[in-house]
Design a protein around this motif. Structure first.
Motif, PDB file in Angstrom:
ATOM      1  N   GLN A 193       0.837  -1.196   0.000  1.00  0.00           N
ATOM      2  CA  GLN A 193       0.000   0.000   0.000  1.00  0.00           C
ATOM      3  C   GLN A 193       0.870   1.243   0.000  1.00  0.00           C
ATOM      4  O   GLN A 193       1.710   1.440   0.874  1.00  0.00           O
ATOM      5  CB  GLN A 193      -0.941   0.049   1.200  1.00  0.00           C
ATOM      6  CG  GLN A 193      -1.894   1.255   1.119  1.00  0.00           C
ATOM      7  CD  GLN A 193      -2.780   1.437   2.314  1.00  0.00           C
ATOM      8  OE1 GLN A 193      -2.453   1.021   3.417  1.00  0.00           O
ATOM      9  NE2 GLN A 193      -3.933   2.062   2.103  1.00  0.00           N
ATOM     10  N   GLY A 242      -2.151   2.996  -4.104  1.00  0.00           N
ATOM     11  CA  GLY A 242      -3.162   2.282  -3.342  1.00  0.00           C
ATOM     12  C   GLY A 242      -2.689   0.903  -2.933  1.00  0.00           C
ATOM     13  O   GLY A 242      -1.500   0.652  -2.770  1.00  0.00           O
ATOM     14  N   LEU A 243      -3.659   0.007  -2.788  1.00  0.00           N
ATOM     15  CA  LEU A 243      -3.368  -1.366  -2.378  1.00  0.00           C
ATOM     16  C   LEU A 243      -3.173  -2.230  -3.608  1.00  0.00           C
ATOM     17  O   LEU A 243      -4.088  -2.397  -4.414  1.00  0.00           O
ATOM     18  CB  LEU A 243      -4.538  -1.930  -1.563  1.00  0.00           C
ATOM     19  CG  LEU A 243      -4.525  -1.673  -0.070  1.00  0.00           C
ATOM     20  CD1 LEU A 243      -5.927  -1.755   0.489  1.00  0.00           C
ATOM     21  CD2 LEU A 243      -3.626  -2.685   0.618  1.00  0.00           C
TER      22      LEU A 243
END
Lengths: 114, 115
Positions: free
Chosen positions: B37, B42-43
Motif C-alpha cells: 500500500q 493504493g493497495l
C-alpha cells in the motif's frame, strides 16, 4: 487500467443516518466482492462479502448490494456511528488458478459526525 | 484464534539494501498473499502462496520475491531497495479450499521506510 473504482474519495454523514459507499468494476470475470475497513497504519479489517450469485448480503448494520448488469456494488451502513469513521475499500476477485488475488478500489474516507 | 501476525512492524533501510518481512497466517489457513500500500498506487497485489507454491503474481519487478514454508508461514524479500519501495506491506491469509472464493484476513502490516 483501474478495474475497481471508488469514485468518491470521501463521504461525510451524520450519526444515525445511512452511509452509502459505492464501487464500480470493469472486469466481468470478478465473481467475489468484499468490503474492508481500514485505519491508518493498520491492516484492513474484513466487513462483509458477496458472491456474484447473490444480489444482497446483510450482516448487522452492514448490507452489500451487487448489480451485476451495471457492474456496481454498494455498502450501506445503517445507522452510522462515529466509530465507523475510517477508510473503506471495496475489493474484487476472480477465480484464477484456483487462487486468491484481490483487486482493490482506491478507498473512500467515511466521516461520521456526532 | 490468533490473527495474522507480521514482523517487524516498522523498518528503516537505505537504498540498495535488501529486506525480509515475515508473516504468520491464522492457524489452519494455507494461503498467504502479500500486498503493498502506497499513497500513489493504493493497495496492490504482490503474490500469493499456497502449499509452498506461488499461485499468483502481481505486476511487480523481480526484486520482489517470496516464499512459503511447510507450516504456511511466509516471507517476502525485496532486494536492491529503492525509495519508491517505501510502503505499508500487508500480509493476508485465507483457508483456501479451492472450491469457493475465500475471504482474506489481513495482518497489521510492516511499515518500510527507504532512505
Amino acid at each position: 487500467d483501474q478495474q475497481v473504482k471508488q469514485n468518491s474519495p470521501s463521504l461525510s454523514v451524520q450519526e444515525g443516518r445511512i452511509s452509502i459507499l459505492n464501487c464500480d468494476y470493469t472486469n466481468s470475470m470478478f465473481d467475489y466482492f468484499l468490503w474492508y475497513k481500514k485505519y491508518p497504519a493498520e491492516g484492513p479489517t474484513f466487513l462483509i462479502s458477496i458472491s456474484s450469485i447473490k444480489d444482497k448480503n446483510e450482516d448487522g448494520r452492514f448490507t452489500v448490494f451487487l448489480n451485476k448488469s451495471a457492474k456496481h456494488l454498494s455498502l450501506h451502513i445503517v445507522p452510522s456511528q462515529p466509530g465507523d469513521s475510517a477508510v473503506y475499500f471495496c475489493a474484487a476477485s476472480a477465480r484464477k488458478n484456483a487462487g486468491n488475488m484481490l483487486t482493490f478500489g482506491g478507498g473512500t474516507r467515511l466521516m461520521v459526525k456526532p | 484464534k490468533a490473527g495474522v501476525t507480521q514482523t517487524p512492524r516498522y523498518l528503516i533501510k537505505t537504498r540498495g539494501q535488501q529486506v525480509t518481512l515475515s508473516c504468520s497466517p491464522i492457524s489452519g489457513h494455507r494461503s498467504v498473499s502479500w500486498y503493498q500500500q502506497t499513497p500513489g498506487q493504493g493497495l496492490q497485489f504482490l503474490f500469493e502462496y499456497f502449499s509452498e507454491t506461488q499461485r499468483n503474481k502481481g505486476n511487480f519487478p523481480g526484486r520482489f520475491s517470496g516464499r512459503q514454508f511447510s507450516n504456511s508461514r511466509s516471507e517476502m524479500n525485496v532486494s536492491t531497495l529503492e525509495l519508491g519501495d517505501s510502503a505499508l506491506y500487508l500480509c493476508a491469509s485465507s483457508f483456501l479450499t479451492g472450491m469457493i472464493q475465500e475471504t482474506q484476513y489481513f495482518g497489521p502490516g510492516t511499515r518500510l521506510l527507504v532512505l
